[in-house]
Enzyme design. Sequence first.
Site, PDB file in Angstrom:
ATOM      1  N   PHE A 127      22.782  47.857  37.531  1.00 24.60           N
ATOM      2  CA  PHE A 127      23.751  47.090  36.750  1.00 24.60           C
ATOM      3  C   PHE A 127      24.084  45.813  37.528  1.00 24.60           C
ATOM      4  O   PHE A 127      24.407  45.881  38.714  1.00 24.60           O
ATOM      5  CB  PHE A 127      25.002  47.940  36.536  1.00 24.60           C
ATOM      6  CG  PHE A 127      25.945  47.393  35.499  1.00 24.60           C
ATOM      7  CD1 PHE A 127      25.846  47.785  34.177  1.00 24.60           C
ATOM      8  CD2 PHE A 127      26.938  46.497  35.859  1.00 24.60           C
ATOM      9  CE1 PHE A 127      26.720  47.283  33.226  1.00 24.60           C
ATOM     10  CE2 PHE A 127      27.814  45.990  34.904  1.00 24.60           C
ATOM     11  CZ  PHE A 127      27.706  46.390  33.585  1.00 24.60           C
ATOM     12  N   ASP A 198      27.319  55.003  42.096  1.00 26.15           N
ATOM     13  CA  ASP A 198      28.077  54.456  40.970  1.00 26.15           C
ATOM     14  C   ASP A 198      27.932  55.438  39.801  1.00 26.15           C
ATOM     15  O   ASP A 198      26.818  55.644  39.288  1.00 26.15           O
ATOM     16  CB  ASP A 198      27.544  53.071  40.603  1.00 26.15           C
ATOM     17  CG  ASP A 198      28.395  52.392  39.532  1.00 26.15           C
ATOM     18  OD1 ASP A 198      29.006  53.122  38.723  1.00 26.15           O
ATOM     19  OD2 ASP A 198      28.430  51.152  39.497  1.00 26.15           O
ATOM     20  N   TYR A 223      36.785  53.269  31.382  1.00 28.56           N
ATOM     21  CA  TYR A 223      36.784  52.950  29.944  1.00 28.56           C
ATOM     22  C   TYR A 223      35.550  53.417  29.200  1.00 28.56           C
ATOM     23  O   TYR A 223      35.448  53.201  28.014  1.00 28.56           O
ATOM     24  CB  TYR A 223      37.002  51.455  29.720  1.00 28.56           C
ATOM     25  CG  TYR A 223      36.081  50.527  30.494  1.00 28.56           C
ATOM     26  CD1 TYR A 223      34.788  50.295  30.050  1.00 28.56           C
ATOM     27  CD2 TYR A 223      36.508  49.884  31.655  1.00 28.56           C
ATOM     28  CE1 TYR A 223      33.946  49.451  30.749  1.00 28.56           C
ATOM     29  CE2 TYR A 223      35.668  49.031  32.358  1.00 28.56           C
ATOM     30  CZ  TYR A 223      34.384  48.820  31.903  1.00 28.56           C
ATOM     31  OH  TYR A 223      33.542  47.993  32.588  1.00 28.56           O
ATOM     32  N   LYS A 224      34.602  54.026  29.894  1.00 26.79           N
ATOM     33  CA  LYS A 224      33.391  54.503  29.219  1.00 26.79           C
ATOM     34  C   LYS A 224      33.605  55.937  28.742  1.00 26.79           C
ATOM     35  O   LYS A 224      34.417  56.176  27.860  1.00 26.79           O
ATOM     36  CB  LYS A 224      32.180  54.325  30.142  1.00 26.79           C
ATOM     37  CG  LYS A 224      31.861  52.846  30.349  1.00 26.79           C
ATOM     38  CD  LYS A 224      30.801  52.591  31.400  1.00 26.79           C
ATOM     39  CE  LYS A 224      30.534  51.095  31.512  1.00 26.79           C
ATOM     40  NZ  LYS A 224      29.952  50.729  32.787  1.00 26.79           N
ATOM     41  N   ARG A 372      20.833  50.480  22.532  1.00 24.50           N
ATOM     42  CA  ARG A 372      21.424  51.643  23.206  1.00 24.50           C
ATOM     43  C   ARG A 372      22.305  52.416  22.230  1.00 24.50           C
ATOM     44  O   ARG A 372      23.116  51.832  21.504  1.00 24.50           O
ATOM     45  CB  ARG A 372      22.327  51.212  24.363  1.00 24.50           C
ATOM     46  CG  ARG A 372      21.652  50.606  25.533  1.00 24.50           C
ATOM     47  CD  ARG A 372      22.567  50.619  26.754  1.00 24.50           C
ATOM     48  NE  ARG A 372      23.913  50.096  26.500  1.00 24.50           N
ATOM     49  CZ  ARG A 372      24.880  50.040  27.405  1.00 24.50           C
ATOM     50  NH1 ARG A 372      24.661  50.488  28.619  1.00 24.50           N
ATOM     51  NH2 ARG A 372      26.070  49.539  27.109  1.00 24.50           N
TER      52      ARG A 372
HETATM   53  C1  LIG Z   1      30.245  49.560  33.302  1.00 25.67           C
HETATM   54  C2  LIG Z   1      29.726  49.396  34.667  1.00 25.67           C
HETATM   55  C3  LIG Z   1      30.420  48.635  35.590  1.00 25.67           C
HETATM   56  C4  LIG Z   1      31.673  47.933  35.163  1.00 25.67           C
HETATM   57  O1  LIG Z   1      32.298  47.238  36.150  1.00 25.67           O
HETATM   58  P1  LIG Z   1      33.741  46.600  35.880  1.00 25.67           P
HETATM   59  O2  LIG Z   1      34.095  46.006  37.140  1.00 25.67           O
HETATM   60  O3  LIG Z   1      34.642  47.707  35.417  1.00 25.67           O
HETATM   61  O4  LIG Z   1      33.585  45.600  34.780  1.00 25.67           O
HETATM   62  C5  LIG Z   1      29.920  48.558  36.880  1.00 25.67           C
HETATM   63  N1  LIG Z   1      28.783  49.197  37.224  1.00 25.67           N
HETATM   64  C6  LIG Z   1      28.074  49.928  36.335  1.00 25.67           C
HETATM   65  C7  LIG Z   1      26.830  50.617  36.759  1.00 25.67           C
HETATM   66  C8  LIG Z   1      28.524  50.040  35.032  1.00 25.67           C
HETATM   67  O5  LIG Z   1      27.839  50.744  34.143  1.00 25.67           O
END
Ligand SMILES: *Cc1c(COP(=O)(O)O)cnc(C)c1O
Length: 413
Positions: A127, A198, A223-224, A372
């Site tokens: 990511f 992560d 939030y996921k 997705r």
């Molecule tokens: C959703 C996600 C993030 C989100 O990071 P924020 O700082 O909350 O915006 C980070 N890393 C991964 C792998 C994600 O899927």
Amino acid sequence: MPALTHAALDLLDRQDPLAGFRGRFALPDGVIYLDGNSLGPLPRATPGRIARTVAAEWGESLIRSWNDAGWISLSARIGDAIAPIIGAPPGSVTVADSTSVNLFKLLGAALALRPARRTILTEAGNFPTDSYIAHGLATLLAQGHTVQEVEASAIADALGPDVAVLMLTHVNYRTGAMHDMAALTRAAHEAGALALWDLAHSAGAVPLDVQAAEADLAVGCGYKFLNGGPGAPSFLYAAPRLHDALRFPITGWFGHAAPFTFDAAWQPASGITRALAGTPPVLSMAALEEGVALMRDAPMALMREKSLRMGDICATLLAEQCGTFGFRVLTPSEHARRGSQFSIAHPAAYPIMQALIARGVIGDVRMPDILRFGLTPLTLRYTDLWDAMAVLRGVMATGEWREPAFQVRRTVT
Ligand SMILES: *Cc1c(COP(=O)(O)O)cnc(C)c1O
């Protein structure tokens, strides 16, 4: 498996032991929501909780609520509620900031624990924010740290004597492919490196046991799959064996041993609390606490079983109903190697998804070519998959996705 029929899926829905959870979410009519992996839906308990927090705790009790309503312990309390979801012991998880900021803090602490080493090893195609944070920290430190990004298959071989930390996203956000956390953590440890995971696409989505895997550090998203609401704070974990040695690069007063003595010098709080920086966003924390409480009621073994079955059904339906439209499945078919999403590739992914959304089937796109679909077993019915696939077939068969309106790029995809 006999040919899939709507009736067969309807029977699965009627036998579904998780069916009762759907009523605990406020889901709009006419929508099949396949994006709970990106923004979890609204738990019915959340609006009332936020209203109480605003009107009674803030409006009536004012500053007394830091003590009386327990605002001061929200980070620890929600951390302890998340702990069993990721297989962590009490007192090892806390909640604060965004995933990006927590990655910065954990990565900084990890590098400080391996001062003689200079490499942050991660996966190519991680990511982007994870990679950005690693590069930014390496630049800031100005001590010659480098970020090495390799393909998944090359990770074990890249674990050389200069690797300070192996930083990986457990479930890939594009494909839904899942790493073997225990095996890669073991490989990192054998190379003398720390393992930082992560869990953004894992927490609340797949069974997790950071303790059994001996993960050193972990971060995840509120939030996921935890349904904490847009911009919900993130959680972070550190193995208790590391707590006393951890030095985070942001030394704010909420991570101080005694914030309200207002000492001139910073002293680390004990345990994971030292990872905190400043005042938490109380309204967002209240929403997250409701999302996490709901998720804790859900039996993960049943969720996992349903999630995997839903993924298999998606693959079968795609082959049976949309086999001629040129989609390519990206999510691994092997159960042990996938998270809780179904990703497919198509050169016209973007307009196809806009056409689906216009018909109430909400997923998302990761450019250039990935559609997705998040599989959230608490809110989705098996028949939703049938209905969504029928819409996809219609959009493809009619060429509806070619309409000019669906070609217009919005900011968030
Ligand atoms: C959703 C996600 C993030 C989100 O990071 P924020 O700082 O909350 O915006 C980070 N890393 C991964 C792998 C994600 O899927």
